[in-house]
Structure formats: C-alpha cells, structure tokens
Design an enzyme around this catalytic site. Structure first.
Site, PDB file in Angstrom:
ATOM      1  N   HIS A 398       0.859  -1.451   0.061  1.00 24.29           N
ATOM      2  CA  HIS A 398      -0.474   0.044  -0.282  1.00 24.29           C
ATOM      3  C   HIS A 398       1.240   1.804   0.097  1.00 24.29           C
ATOM      4  O   HIS A 398       1.612   1.475   0.840  1.00 24.29           O
ATOM      5  CB  HIS A 398      -0.853  -0.243   1.356  1.00 24.29           C
ATOM      6  N   HIS A 399       0.530   2.217  -0.886  1.00 24.73           N
ATOM      7  CA  HIS A 399       1.480   3.937  -0.633  1.00 24.73           C
ATOM      8  C   HIS A 399       0.306   3.789  -0.886  1.00 24.73           C
ATOM      9  O   HIS A 399      -0.050   4.957  -2.060  1.00 24.73           O
ATOM     10  CB  HIS A 399       2.131   3.553  -2.174  1.00 24.73           C
ATOM     11  N   GLU A 400       0.019   4.385   0.438  1.00 20.80           N
ATOM     12  CA  GLU A 400      -1.149   6.220   0.584  1.00 20.80           C
ATOM     13  C   GLU A 400      -0.085   7.258   0.193  1.00 20.80           C
ATOM     14  O   GLU A 400       1.372   7.447   1.718  1.00 20.80           O
ATOM     15  CB  GLU A 400      -1.193   6.114   2.602  1.00 20.80           C
ATOM     16  N   HIS A 468      -6.239   4.448  -5.443  1.00 21.54           N
ATOM     17  CA  HIS A 468      -7.936   4.627  -4.650  1.00 21.54           C
ATOM     18  C   HIS A 468      -7.508   6.129  -4.945  1.00 21.54           C
ATOM     19  O   HIS A 468      -6.553   6.591  -5.303  1.00 21.54           O
ATOM     20  CB  HIS A 468      -7.361   4.182  -3.568  1.00 21.54           C
ATOM     21  N   GLU A 469      -8.577   6.638  -4.683  1.00 25.13           N
ATOM     22  CA  GLU A 469      -8.626   8.585  -5.210  1.00 25.13           C
ATOM     23  C   GLU A 469      -8.056   8.676  -6.742  1.00 25.13           C
ATOM     24  O   GLU A 469      -7.385  10.027  -6.682  1.00 25.13           O
ATOM     25  CB  GLU A 469      -8.685   8.764  -4.087  1.00 25.13           C
ATOM     26  N   GLU A 493     -16.321   0.839   1.888  1.00 24.87           N
ATOM     27  CA  GLU A 493     -15.962   1.595   3.710  1.00 24.87           C
ATOM     28  C   GLU A 493     -16.394   2.446   4.243  1.00 24.87           C
ATOM     29  O   GLU A 493     -16.330   2.690   5.379  1.00 24.87           O
ATOM     30  CB  GLU A 493     -14.819   1.810   3.288  1.00 24.87           C
TER      31      GLU A 493
HETATM   32  C1  NOJ Z   1      -9.338   5.691   1.379  1.00 30.27           C
HETATM   33  C2  NOJ Z   1      -9.326   4.079   1.148  1.00 30.27           C
HETATM   34  O1  NOJ Z   1     -10.303   3.944  -0.175  1.00 30.27           O
HETATM   35  C3  NOJ Z   1      -9.042   2.935   1.299  1.00 30.27           C
HETATM   36  O2  NOJ Z   1      -8.847   2.219   0.866  1.00 30.27           O
HETATM   37  C4  NOJ Z   1      -7.997   2.766   2.373  1.00 30.27           C
HETATM   38  O3  NOJ Z   1      -7.884   1.898   3.688  1.00 30.27           O
HETATM   39  C5  NOJ Z   1      -8.161   4.266   2.883  1.00 30.27           C
HETATM   40  N1  NOJ Z   1      -8.118   5.389   2.449  1.00 30.27           N
HETATM   41  C6  NOJ Z   1      -6.143   4.693   3.342  1.00 30.27           C
HETATM   42  O4  NOJ Z   1      -5.501   4.837   3.020  1.00 30.27           O
END
Ligand code: NOJ
Length: 703
Positions: A398-400, A468-469, A493
C-alpha cells in the site's frame, strides 16, 4: 473551401444512430445525435478557447471531410469478455479558423453510441498552447431523470442523487457530505461524469469521456431551464485547463444511448475508443482475489498508525515510540492473513499501515509524510517475504500518498525497487487529502498526468496497480492493462464509518463509475452491523449478506477484495464457498436485465471454464426476478447452487439470513429468485455430473 451552411452525417453500422455535423452561416461547428430518428442531442456547439487566440467557436470554414468504416476484433489481456469487436463509422471534419488555426473534429459512431474529439494537428504557427476552456454542448431533448454526483474537483466519493435535470443542485448536495475530508468548494451547478440519464420517452443516455490523457477531466455544467450540459474542465492552480503541444487531441467525449438499459452496461465503446495496450507481454498481469489487513482499520478495531499522533520522521523518535497496542500491520497479524489466504486459495494479501508516516498522514497538508520504504518496527519485511513465498501467497503493498504527490514522484522509483526486492507485484495507491503541489486538484491535468505516469512506471517494473482516489476512469485499462482497478467512487468502506451507501448505490455504479473501468469496491462484508464491534452504533452495510456475494458478479473487477475479517468468513463456510469459487476473469459476460437505481442481473462465464455465475442485486425494494437461462448450452444439464436471501431477510432488520439451494436447469429454464429489500442473489451454474442428475431435483417454478 466550402462557405455558408455545410452539413454531413454518418450512421452507426446498424443504422440506428445518426450524427450530423453542421457548420452554421457564422462558421460555428455544431453536431446532433439521433437514435431511430429521435433526437438524443439537439444541435449543440463545439469549440475551444486557447490563450492569446480568438475563441475557436466560430469563423470556421470547411477544408475537407473524410469518412471511413472500421471493423476489427481485439483480445484484452483479461476482462469481461474474451474478445471485443470494434465496429464503427467515422467522420473527420477538417476545419480552418479565420485566425488560420487548423482543427479536426473526429466523430465515431458505434451501434450503442458516439465518441467525438477535437484534434489540433501540427502546424507552423501553433506548437505549444494553453487551453483555457472547452465549449462542448450536450443539448438534451428533455428534462431527463439524472443520476449524478456533484462536480467536486477532488473527490467522487458521493452517493448518487436522482433528480430531474431541472432539479440538479450540486452545491447543496456537496455541502451535505461533510464526511468527505477532501472536498473542494463547488462554485456552479457542475456534475461529474459518467452522468447517467433516463428520458421520459424511454431512452437511456450516458455522457462520459474516453482516453483521458494529458488533459483535465470534463465535468458538466447543468442548465436547469434548457437541459443543456456544457463541458467544464477541471482547472489547475492558476485557473488554466490544460497545457499542450501539437499534434494534440482531446479525450473522446462519449454519448452512449439505447432504448435498453442493458445495452449501456454491455457496451465496449469506451474501451474501443482507447489506444491498444502499450504493454506487449502481458503474461505477468494476473487477475486476483485478495484479502487484507484493511477492514479492521475501517471498523476501528485496529489502527494504521503505530504510535498515535506525533511526527514520525526522525529515527530517534521512531525508536522511542509507544505503540498504540492496536496496530494492524504487525508481522503476526499479516501472517494470520497469509494463512487465511493460503487456506482458501486467495492470491494476495494487502497490508495497509506497514510503513512510517500514518501518525501524520492526512489533514495537515504536509509534504514529507511517507517515504514508502521504512516499515514500522513491528513489521518484518524480510520475514514476511519468506513466509508469504512459503505459502504461495503474494503480498500487495500500500502506498498512501496522503495527496503529497510531489513527495511520491520523488520517491516512487525507490519505492518500486523496494517492492520488487521484497516480493510485492501489486500496489494499491491512495490520494486521500488535498493535493501537493498545493492548488492542484485530483481531477486536473497535472494529476491526470501523474496517474498515467505511475501506470507507465509500474508497467516498466512489471507491477500491477489498484488506484484509490484517482480521477474517474476512462477506459485506460486497455492501454495500461497493469492498471487493473481503481476506486474513484464511494466504496463499501463508507458503510463502516458514515451514513454509508444506500441500497440503490450498487444498482447505479455499473451505469456510472464502472462504465469507465473496473472498480475496487471491496465487496464481501458478512458482518453487516457495525454494532457487532461498537455496541450502540447505527452504522451498517446497507445490504443483505447474499447481496454481498452478488456484487462479485455485478461489479466487475479483475482485482477483487475479499474484504471482511477471516473469522466472519470461517464462521459461515457455506456462503463463503461462493466467494472462493467466483472467478475474476471471464470469457463472456451478459447483463440480463437492469434498471438504474432499481436492479441489475448479470451473468458471466469463467475464463476457460464451462461454469456460469449470475449476480442479481436490488435497491431498497423487495422483488421477484426471473432469471432466463437461455445463454446456457442447449445440449447440457446444469447444476445450480443458489445463494439467496432468506424469506425474512431485509437489509435493515434481518440482513444476515440467507439460504443455499441446489437444483438442475437447462437452457429452457426460467428461475424466479426473490431478492429481499436491499438484497441480492448469487448463482453458480455448472454442468451437472451423472450422479448429480440422479440425486438433485429439477427446478420447478412454485406459484
Ligand atoms: C481510503 C481508501 O479508499 C481506503 O481503501 C484506504 O484504506 C484508506 N484511504 C487509507 O489509505
């Protein structure tokens, strides 16, 4: 050179759709679209504004037109169907503006709709320019019912509003959704695309775009009186819309239209308008089902962060941290998910919250938060690489970015190298928060280029992507098949920690968001009420358990999450079996019946299998739906396993009651399935063995 009024039209290969181009006496380019002789889009204007030039909206002359027909077949790397036919007619109108700029309008008409775009060819006096506006009109032929989300530049995580065009009020709706942290203020009555509409005279119309490359996303300004939609491009930090170089082409503007709703869901026009794959060897791209250290953070039993809120960046602080005691991404917990995936045959495990930075991740608009290579002290990268490989499970990183994209751009090559060294072949990116460079938007050209650059950089490293986003997808998974899924809408979510998604949500998404590409919706939640974790809370998934199974068929994605906690599946092994069986790659797909906002029934045949799967979902209405099996092989008896809502099931009052039945069918069978309010049904249909033909009863309709 022709002067005065000029008109030319072309028809779709089946002759039902006609697009007519006309240059008015003032030299204004206009187009209209009809189906079966009925107007879909009345004559509407086309044009661009370019900085330091007179508006390219009038004073054009025709230089020439070209028409052609094309019929080809191509095979996607993976998908809903094994091969895709691209059959269209094309009209290219070559125009010359009084300022001497040459512009081509290219129209392609397919059997289910239209695509058109602006092209500015290479020319001596125009090499580099700034687009300050696009003036594409969609003059609709009535006050249609519309399924819309507000034209926010930074998020698409809204529930849909269903109103007449005359009642679209984007500002009020946007202000209501305070749970979306990244919202940008909306000035005018803009909505996002894909915009789905249903006309009073029975047409289903969808407006979107295809192949969004090096340009900003198109939103639509709604004129409530005249039902005219006008393109509005997402601006950059200084208000410009795009910086481009000739030869230049805009994305395709698409209008899908049919008198049957299912035709829109079965349409491949948006994919056909995208460029072929840039990746020649696609063997490494593998559709996957995955589990993850994920839902436990959304339901609040675990944390992404290791030590609560404080600045994580210095190594001294890191060594003195006091753990929250709830950190999700520990070595031991990740092994629990690896074991779970291995036990049930899932391909991957996503881990969120493995790396330093989460203490600071969002809301502060800080640039340097994550470095994407430093694990928390309780996450042993080397050991997990070894352990996952020993169980034949792949890890998903995961790369947030928390919106800090300058930081990600600086670090992504190192991050991808780190992934490869440690056995990760898929990344889930995230862009929660306001964008850095400050003032840029998620859906502007700068970010569009970023998402596309990430897809290319990952392709170079043979890494698969789930974003995502991001900006709403426009079919680019044809061009970058490693960009397998995106979220780009309000996912499951939201049900964990907000008012959530109403039961109709999943009957609208396939008509809107999913027309652009696969969605990581994260289906499969079995523990429906959040009060199971937090006594007293009213939060819940607005669904029945059986509907969560159906989503694996109705919401196409080659990357499907099995989103709930392991214990919630292992305590219901019979229903869990459907999730274990359902494929993520298909030879054939057919939407059998659908009505946006009401219900969807989809059938798909597993890749290389003789087995079909059907998913049926409804909104808040209970309904009995007939499923017609005429798609089955006539020379075969089939065994159906039906996972349905129990008769007393209801999304609110009794969401977790389901029944599982088996019976035999043939291609002549029509099976009536009862969907509870907010419910659904999932069916597995496989050739019956001799033993099953003797043991299992034939389906007989009960009256
Ligand atoms: C929003 C994302 O849709 C979700 O999947 C993720 O867990 C959270 N952001 C944290 O990055």
């Amino acid at each position: 050179m022709a002067t005065g009024t000029f008109a030319q039209s072309i028809q779709s290969p089946n002759g039902r759709h006609t697009v007519a181009f006309q240059l008015t006496p003032a030299g204004e380019p206009t187009y209209q679209l009809t189906i079966d002789g009925k107007p879909v889009v009345k004559p509407g204007k086309l044009g661009l504004s370019i900085q330091n030039l007179p508006a390219l909206t009038r004073d054009f002359k025709i230089e020439k037109t070209d028409t052609s027909t094309s019929s080809t077949v191509w095979k996607p790397a993976y998908g809903e169907v094994r091969e895709i036919k691209d059959h269209h007619r094309e009209l290219a109108v070559h125009l010359r503006h009084v300022s001497n700029v040459s512009l081509i309008l290219r129209f392609r008409v397919f059997n289910d709709g239209l695509g058109f775009r602006y092209e500015i060819p290479a020319q001596p006096n125009l090499t580099y320019f700034i687009v300050t506006d696009e003036h594409t009109e969609f003059r609709l032929n009535g006050n249609h019912k519309a399924f819309w989300i507000p034209g926010d530049y930074d998020t698409n995580k809204y529930p849909y509003s269903t109103t007449l065009l005359s009642e679209v009020d984007a500002l009020t709706v946007s202000n209501r959704h305070t749970e979306i942290g990244t919202r940008s203020p909306i000035g005018k009555n803009y909505v996002q695309t894909p915009l789905m509409m249903h006309s009073g005279d029975g047409l289903y119309i969808n407006i979107h775009e295809a192949a969004l490359v090096d340009y900003s996303a198109m939103q639509l300004q709604v004129d409530q009186q005249n039902f005219t939609l006008t393109s509005h491009l997402v601006p950059d930090a200084v208000g410009n819309k795009a910086y481009v170089r000739t030869p230049f082409k805009t994305p395709w503007r698409t209008i899908l239209v049919s008198n049957k709703a299912v035709d829109l869901l079965n349409s491949k026009t948006i994919l056909n308008l995208n460029e072929p794959s840039k990746i020649t060897d696609t063997n490494w791209i593998k559709p996957q089902k995955f589990v993850g250290v994920w839902w436990e953070m959304h339901i609040g039993t675990a944390t992404w962060d290791y030590a609560g809120t404080q600045d994580m960046y210095s190594p001294e602080i890191l060594s003195n941290l006091k753990p929250t005691g709830k950190h999700g991404a520990t070595t031991a917990n990740t092994k629990r998910y690896i074991d779970f995936a291995a036990r049930h045959g899932f391909d991957g495990v996503l881990i969120e919250g493995w790396n330093t930075g989460w203490e600071d991740w969002f809301g502060k608009w800080k640039e340097d938060v994550f470095d994407f290579v430093t694990p928390y002290p309780d996450f042993d990268v080397a050991e997990l690489k070894r352990y996952a490989a020993s169980k034949d499970v792949k890890l998903i990183m995961h790369h947030e970015t928390s919106g800090s994209v300058t930081n990600y751009e600086r670090r992504m090559q190192d991050a991808y190298r780190f992934m490869k060294e440690n056995g990760y072949e898929t990344v889930k990116t995230g862009y929660v928060g306001r964008i850095i460079p400050r003032g840029e938007h998620h859906d502007g050209q700068w970010m569009v280029n970023h998402y596309n650059r990430v897809a290319q950089a990952l392709a170079d490293q043979k890494i698969m992507l789930d974003a995502h986003e991001p900006v709403p997808p426009t079919g680019l998974h044809r061009t970058y098949p490693n960009w397998m899924a995106s979220e780009a809408a309000r996912g499951n979510e939201f049900n964990a920690w907000s008012v959530g998604n109403p039961p109709e949500h999943e009957t609208i998404l396939p008509f809107t968001r999913l027309l652009g590409g696969p969605m990581d919706y994260t289906p499969g939640i079995f523990e429906i009420k959040m009060s199971a974790y937090k006594p007293g809370t009213a939060f819940q998934v607005h669904t029945t358990l059986a509907k969560q199974l159906a989503l694996y068929v109705t919401m196409y994605s080659p990357l499907q999450m099995v989103a709930d906690l392991p214990e919630n599946y292992e305590s219901r092994p019979d229903a869990f079996q459907f999730i274990k069986d359902v494929p993520v790659d298909w030879d054939d797909s057919r939407v059998l019946a659908a009505e946006p906002g009401d219900y969807i029934i989809t059938a798909r045949k597993g890749k290389g299998e003789n087995t079909w799967y059907v998913g049926a979902v409804t909104d808040e209405e209970k309904r009995a739906v007939p499923i017609n099996f005429d798609f089955l092989n006539p020379r075969q008896d089939y065994l159906v396993t039906l996972y349905a809502d129990a008769l007393d099931a209801h999304w609110k009052d009794n969401p977790m009651n389901y029944t599982i039945q088996q019976f035999l069918v043939t291609h002549n069978s029509i099976v009536k399935v009862i969907l509870a309010a907010g419910g659904g049904a999932a069916l597995k249909i496989k050739p019956a063995t001799e033993e099953e033909k003797k043991r299992v009863k034939r389906y007989r309709e009960r009256r």
